[in-house]
Scaffold this motif. Structure first.
Motif, PDB file in Angstrom:
ATOM      1  N   ILE A 296       0.835  -1.201   0.000  1.00  0.00           N
ATOM      2  CA  ILE A 296       0.000   0.000   0.000  1.00  0.00           C
ATOM      3  C   ILE A 296       0.872   1.254   0.000  1.00  0.00           C
ATOM      4  CG2 ILE A 296      -1.505   1.381   1.490  1.00  0.00           C
ATOM      5  CD1 ILE A 296      -3.092  -0.585  -0.027  1.00  0.00           C
ATOM      6  N   THR A 297       1.913   1.269   0.856  1.00  0.00           N
ATOM      7  CA  THR A 297       2.736   2.470   0.951  1.00  0.00           C
ATOM      8  C   THR A 297       3.532   2.704  -0.330  1.00  0.00           C
ATOM      9  OG1 THR A 297       4.550   1.228   1.989  1.00  0.00           O
ATOM     10  CG2 THR A 297       2.933   2.241   3.445  1.00  0.00           C
ATOM     11  N   THR A 298       4.035   1.634  -0.963  1.00  0.00           N
ATOM     12  CA  THR A 298       4.831   1.789  -2.182  1.00  0.00           C
ATOM     13  C   THR A 298       3.972   2.258  -3.347  1.00  0.00           C
ATOM     14  OG1 THR A 298       6.360   0.071  -1.451  1.00  0.00           O
ATOM     15  CG2 THR A 298       6.362   0.620  -3.799  1.00  0.00           C
ATOM     16  N   PHE A 299       2.780   1.688  -3.470  1.00  0.00           N
ATOM     17  CA  PHE A 299       1.910   2.022  -4.602  1.00  0.00           C
ATOM     18  C   PHE A 299       0.929   3.153  -4.266  1.00  0.00           C
ATOM     19  CE2 PHE A 299       3.528  -1.963  -6.089  1.00  0.00           C
ATOM     20  CZ  PHE A 299       3.458  -1.903  -7.479  1.00  0.00           C
TER      21      PHE A 299
ATOM     22  N   ILE B 209       7.177  -7.240  -8.125  1.00  0.00           N
ATOM     23  CA  ILE B 209       5.828  -6.684  -8.155  1.00  0.00           C
ATOM     24  C   ILE B 209       5.856  -5.240  -8.655  1.00  0.00           C
ATOM     25  CG2 ILE B 209       3.872  -6.032  -6.685  1.00  0.00           C
ATOM     26  CD1 ILE B 209       4.390  -8.528  -5.075  1.00  0.00           C
ATOM     27  N   GLY B 210       6.957  -4.543  -8.379  1.00  0.00           N
ATOM     28  CA  GLY B 210       7.101  -3.174  -8.856  1.00  0.00           C
ATOM     29  C   GLY B 210       7.136  -3.063 -10.365  1.00  0.00           C
ATOM     30  N   LEU B 211       7.412  -4.169 -11.071  1.00  0.00           N
ATOM     31  CA  LEU B 211       7.426  -4.144 -12.535  1.00  0.00           C
ATOM     32  C   LEU B 211       6.084  -3.705 -13.110  1.00  0.00           C
ATOM     33  CD1 LEU B 211       9.454  -7.399 -13.309  1.00  0.00           C
ATOM     34  CD2 LEU B 211      10.183  -5.041 -13.739  1.00  0.00           C
ATOM     35  N   PHE B 212       5.012  -3.912 -12.354  1.00  0.00           N
ATOM     36  CA  PHE B 212       3.700  -3.459 -12.827  1.00  0.00           C
ATOM     37  C   PHE B 212       3.658  -1.938 -12.965  1.00  0.00           C
ATOM     38  CE2 PHE B 212       2.322  -7.501 -10.655  1.00  0.00           C
ATOM     39  CZ  PHE B 212       1.967  -8.171 -11.819  1.00  0.00           C
ATOM     40  N   ALA B 213       4.540  -1.224 -12.255  1.00  0.00           N
ATOM     41  CA  ALA B 213       4.539   0.250 -12.291  1.00  0.00           C
ATOM     42  C   ALA B 213       5.752   0.796 -13.029  1.00  0.00           C
ATOM     43  CB  ALA B 213       4.505   0.803 -10.870  1.00  0.00           C
ATOM     44  N   ARG B 214       6.414  -0.014 -13.847  1.00  0.00           N
ATOM     45  CA  ARG B 214       7.623   0.454 -14.536  1.00  0.00           C
ATOM     46  C   ARG B 214       7.246   1.484 -15.597  1.00  0.00           C
ATOM     47  NH1 ARG B 214       6.255  -4.460 -16.478  1.00  0.00           N
ATOM     48  NH2 ARG B 214       6.171  -4.785 -18.736  1.00  0.00           N
ATOM     49  N   GLY B 215       8.232   2.309 -15.933  1.00  0.00           N
ATOM     50  CA  GLY B 215       8.026   3.334 -16.956  1.00  0.00           C
ATOM     51  C   GLY B 215       7.626   4.665 -16.358  1.00  0.00           C
ATOM     52  N   ASP B 216       7.710   5.703 -17.185  1.00  0.00           N
ATOM     53  CA  ASP B 216       7.369   7.051 -16.725  1.00  0.00           C
ATOM     54  C   ASP B 216       5.873   7.250 -16.572  1.00  0.00           C
ATOM     55  OD1 ASP B 216      10.057   7.749 -16.707  1.00  0.00           O
ATOM     56  OD2 ASP B 216      10.017   8.420 -18.803  1.00  0.00           O
ATOM     57  N   ASP B 217       5.076   6.429 -17.294  1.00  0.00           N
ATOM     58  CA  ASP B 217       3.623   6.576 -17.222  1.00  0.00           C
ATOM     59  C   ASP B 217       3.002   5.200 -16.967  1.00  0.00           C
ATOM     60  OD1 ASP B 217       1.114   7.686 -17.324  1.00  0.00           O
ATOM     61  OD2 ASP B 217       0.966   7.575 -19.520  1.00  0.00           O
ATOM     62  N   PRO B 218       3.110   4.691 -15.720  1.00  0.00           N
ATOM     63  CA  PRO B 218       2.605   3.341 -15.427  1.00  0.00           C
ATOM     64  C   PRO B 218       1.090   3.269 -15.541  1.00  0.00           C
ATOM     65  CG  PRO B 218       3.211   4.467 -13.402  1.00  0.00           C
ATOM     66  CD  PRO B 218       3.681   5.335 -14.523  1.00  0.00           C
ATOM     67  N   SER B 219       0.583   2.065 -15.731  1.00  0.00           N
ATOM     68  CA  SER B 219      -0.856   1.855 -15.818  1.00  0.00           C
ATOM     69  C   SER B 219      -1.527   2.279 -14.512  1.00  0.00           C
ATOM     70  CB  SER B 219      -1.151   0.368 -16.079  1.00  0.00           C
ATOM     71  OG  SER B 219      -2.518   0.086 -15.866  1.00  0.00           O
ATOM     72  N   PRO B 220      -2.666   2.956 -14.598  1.00  0.00           N
ATOM     73  CA  PRO B 220      -3.375   3.344 -13.367  1.00  0.00           C
ATOM     74  C   PRO B 220      -3.866   2.135 -12.571  1.00  0.00           C
ATOM     75  CG  PRO B 220      -4.717   3.803 -15.313  1.00  0.00           C
ATOM     76  CD  PRO B 220      -3.352   3.453 -15.810  1.00  0.00           C
ATOM     77  N   ASP B 221      -3.923   0.963 -13.225  1.00  0.00           N
ATOM     78  CA  ASP B 221      -4.345  -0.255 -12.534  1.00  0.00           C
ATOM     79  C   ASP B 221      -3.161  -1.074 -12.036  1.00  0.00           C
ATOM     80  OD1 ASP B 221      -7.119   0.121 -12.815  1.00  0.00           O
ATOM     81  OD2 ASP B 221      -7.090  -0.710 -14.851  1.00  0.00           O
ATOM     82  N   ALA B 222      -1.953  -0.521 -12.070  1.00  0.00           N
ATOM     83  CA  ALA B 222      -0.769  -1.275 -11.654  1.00  0.00           C
ATOM     84  C   ALA B 222      -0.899  -1.755 -10.211  1.00  0.00           C
ATOM     85  CB  ALA B 222       0.489  -0.420 -11.822  1.00  0.00           C
TER      86      ALA B 222
ATOM     87  N   ALA C  95      -0.693  -5.636  -8.634  1.00  0.00           N
ATOM     88  CA  ALA C  95       0.211  -5.928  -7.516  1.00  0.00           C
ATOM     89  C   ALA C  95      -0.538  -6.632  -6.387  1.00  0.00           C
ATOM     90  CB  ALA C  95       0.852  -4.637  -7.011  1.00  0.00           C
ATOM     91  N   MET C  96      -1.748  -6.175  -6.073  1.00  0.00           N
ATOM     92  CA  MET C  96      -2.536  -6.794  -5.006  1.00  0.00           C
ATOM     93  C   MET C  96      -2.896  -8.232  -5.358  1.00  0.00           C
ATOM     94  SD  MET C  96      -3.016  -4.455  -2.547  1.00  0.00           S
ATOM     95  CE  MET C  96      -4.539  -4.601  -1.655  1.00  0.00           C
ATOM     96  N   TRP C  97      -3.310  -8.457  -6.581  1.00  0.00           N
ATOM     97  CA  TRP C  97      -3.673  -9.811  -6.995  1.00  0.00           C
ATOM     98  C   TRP C  97      -2.469 -10.755  -6.900  1.00  0.00           C
ATOM     99  CZ3 TRP C  97      -6.144  -7.405 -11.970  1.00  0.00           C
ATOM    100  CH2 TRP C  97      -7.360  -6.803 -11.615  1.00  0.00           C
ATOM    101  N   THR C  98      -1.327 -10.268  -7.362  1.00  0.00           N
ATOM    102  CA  THR C  98      -0.128 -11.103  -7.331  1.00  0.00           C
ATOM    103  C   THR C  98       0.306 -11.401  -5.901  1.00  0.00           C
ATOM    104  OG1 THR C  98       0.611 -10.135  -9.424  1.00  0.00           O
ATOM    105  CG2 THR C  98       2.269 -11.273  -8.099  1.00  0.00           C
ATOM    106  N   MET C  99       0.270 -10.397  -5.052  1.00  0.00           N
ATOM    107  CA  MET C  99       0.690 -10.596  -3.662  1.00  0.00           C
ATOM    108  C   MET C  99      -0.237 -11.570  -2.943  1.00  0.00           C
ATOM    109  SD  MET C  99       2.932 -10.052  -1.413  1.00  0.00           S
ATOM    110  CE  MET C  99       3.883  -8.720  -2.122  1.00  0.00           C
ATOM    111  N   GLY C 100      -1.515 -11.511  -3.223  1.00  0.00           N
ATOM    112  CA  GLY C 100      -2.446 -12.457  -2.624  1.00  0.00           C
ATOM    113  C   GLY C 100      -2.118 -13.891  -3.011  1.00  0.00           C
TER     114      GLY C 100
ATOM    115  N   THR D 172      10.538   0.815  -5.540  1.00  0.00           N
ATOM    116  CA  THR D 172      10.607  -0.607  -5.178  1.00  0.00           C
ATOM    117  C   THR D 172      12.053  -1.101  -5.218  1.00  0.00           C
ATOM    118  OG1 THR D 172      10.262  -1.434  -7.443  1.00  0.00           O
ATOM    119  CG2 THR D 172       8.300  -0.992  -6.103  1.00  0.00           C
ATOM    120  N   LEU D 173      12.838  -0.623  -6.173  1.00  0.00           N
ATOM    121  CA  LEU D 173      14.255  -0.991  -6.227  1.00  0.00           C
ATOM    122  C   LEU D 173      15.006  -0.396  -5.041  1.00  0.00           C
ATOM    123  CD1 LEU D 173      14.992  -0.471 -10.040  1.00  0.00           C
ATOM    124  CD2 LEU D 173      14.592  -2.632  -8.850  1.00  0.00           C
ATOM    125  N   THR D 174      14.661   0.838  -4.705  1.00  0.00           N
ATOM    126  CA  THR D 174      15.309   1.493  -3.565  1.00  0.00           C
ATOM    127  C   THR D 174      15.014   0.751  -2.277  1.00  0.00           C
ATOM    128  OG1 THR D 174      15.110   3.647  -4.666  1.00  0.00           O
ATOM    129  CG2 THR D 174      15.534   3.659  -2.299  1.00  0.00           C
TER     130      THR D 174
END
Length: 476
Positions: A76-79, A201-214, A218-223, A305-307
């Motif tokens: 939650i905090t990262t995303f 999991i952070g790969l879902f938010a990669r790029g300068d303009d990540p998907s708004p559903d990233a 991430a939640m689905w994968t973590m579950g 996420t890398l940091t």
């Protein structure tokens, strides 16, 4: 921090006294990989070594479970920057989400520990680590922020359970002189797995303009990963105190009572610990730090996420270092060695947080190395000092209860209340200002507070067996 084990009360006729407490003599279904160790450190078969068969896989499964639970909280905090953009909310709501997870730890940490005592630690671990992952999957489908709050709140009810239960298993698996190493190893495994989980999991938010559903992906994968961790617990973890042949004796002795937790505060070290944890505000730091990197230091969500993986790498070394440093300090300075190391750690952590949050820097290239430094210091005090100290002074039957009361109830409750307001403090002023006054300063004050332990802790260590015998006799 992080922090609550539950030890079954197995005091009953037909017991043997061991280095880690009083346990039933030769329970019929004791894990063959767990040996009973006599008070002089020898096995009953006089080999002079403690059995370790099977404990490696068990520790791997428990470490993986902690990594998954910690990563779910950090998700939650990262995303949050993407969640905030999706629902039009600010840092004040980040404080609310953070507070929800901490209130859940405060309320349900002792509850799950109680259930683990009563119904078996392994069974409860499978439930809360594996099956409960379905709620994290459900949170990814939240249509609005209100539903996200509801589903996330339910999911974290289970997330908070693994650490208290796992911490309660370790004193049964390792003798007193090895507990610092054991606690450190579990934390290191958890941090190591987190190194891979975060960026993956952070790969879902990669790029300068990540998907708004990233954040949903991430939640689905973590579950799903949480469910996998439950499978590993079922396959590899055995509770050495589980004893179906002695159900009648366990029916009363294994029942957790709130009054037992209250009685623990008759032990001077424990009531000093209760005051100490109020000043341990690292949970505040971890809740707001990822968002701080994005908002105030220009780091992207994926780079964050890398940091944070750099933090986890540092924490791996920190956990190993903390356990081994503490054991070294004890050998050189006796029981006061853990107190000395804790004071060194508190000052060092305050200085490190000041460097990480107060110095001006920009971008991933600068954030990564100093965040690694933060992780390198982070786990020393709790893996090497606090957790072993608590397990060394309380009656062995109540070690999990003590950790639940101190860290799942008191510390997290205070942090939850702080988080409710600190999100708005960060929003009104800056996260940088909030970190200075609510993390750096409390840690420096805590270093002074620890002077009080020098008088009481060594005496409480000497009285542990006496108090364990009192619990067994019903006179504690």
């Amino acid at each position: 921090m992080g922090n609550t084990p539950m030890g079954d009360d197995l005091s009953a006729p037909g017991t043997v006294t061991t280095e880690t407490g009083t346990i039933l003599a030769r329970p019929t279904n004791l894990d063959p990989g767990v040996a009973i160790v006599e008070s002089d450190g020898r096995r009953p078969d006089a080999t002079g070594t403690k059995g370790t068969k099977g404990t490696g896989k068990a520790m791997a499964a428990m470490g993986f479970s902690q990594a998954v639970d910690n990563s779910e909280g950090g998700l939650i905090t990262t995303f949050f920057p993407l969640i905030g953009a999706a629902f039009g909310i600010g840092e004040g709501m980040l404080g609310l989400l953070s507070a929800i997870s901490k209130f859940a730890r405060m309320i349900f940490g002792p509850f799950w520990a109680m259930m683990a005592d009563k119904y078996g630690r392994r069974k409860i671990l499978i439930l809360v680590t594996g099956v409960w992952g379905l709620w994290t999957v459900a949170a990814g489908f939240a249509p609005n922020f209100t539903w996200l709050l509801i589903l996330y709140a339910i999911s974290v009810v289970g997330t908070v359970a693994s650490e208290p239960i796992i911490n309660g298993l370790l004193p049964d698996l390792f003798k007193q002189s090895q507990r610092g190493k054991a606690y450190g190893t579990i934390r290191a495994i958890g941090a190591g797995v987190g190194i891979l989980l975060g960026p993956a999991i952070g790969l879902f938010a990669r790029g300068d303009d990540p998907s708004p559903d990233a954040w949903r992906y991430a939640m689905w994968t973590m579950g799903a990963i949480s469910i996998l961790s439950g499978v590993l617990i079922a396959m590899w973890v055995r509770d050495p105190r589980q004893n179906t042949a002695c159900d009648d004796m366990m029916a009363e002795a294994g029942t957790f009572k709130i009054s037992d937790g209250v009685k623990l505060f008759k032990i001077p070290t424990i009531y000093l610990m209760a005051g100490m944890v109020v000043l341990v505000t690292s949970l505040v730091l971890l809740a707001f730090y990822p968002n701080f990197l994005v908002i105030e230091r220009g780091v992207s969500v994926f780079e964050t996420t890398l940091t944070m993986s750099c933090f986890s790498i540092g924490a791996v070394f920190s956990a190993f270092l903390g356990g081994r440093l503490a054991d070294l300090f004890v050998r050189k300075f006796g029981e006061k060695g853990r107190i000395m190391l804790m004071q060194i750690y508190l000052v060092s952590f305050a200085a490190t947080v000041a460097i990480v949050t107060q110095l001006p820097y920009e971008g991933f290239g600068a954030a990564a190395p100093i965040t690694f430094l933060l992780g390198l210091v982070f786990s020393i005090g709790f893996s090497g000092c606090v957790l072993p100290m608590v397990s060394n002074v309380v009656p062995t039957q109540l070690s999990a209860t003590a950790l639940a009361m101190l860290f799942s109830l008191i510390q997290v409750g205070v942090t939850a209340l702080m988080s409710l307001g600190l999100g708005f403090v960060a929003e009104a002023f800056s996260s940088q200002t909030m970190f200075l006054w609510f993390v750096v300063v409390p840690y420096l004050l805590n270093a002074l507070y620890w002077m009080l332990f020098y008088k009481v802790y060594p005496r409480d260590v000497e009285r542990q067996q006496e108090r364990s015998d009192q619990v067994a006799a019903g006179t504690f």
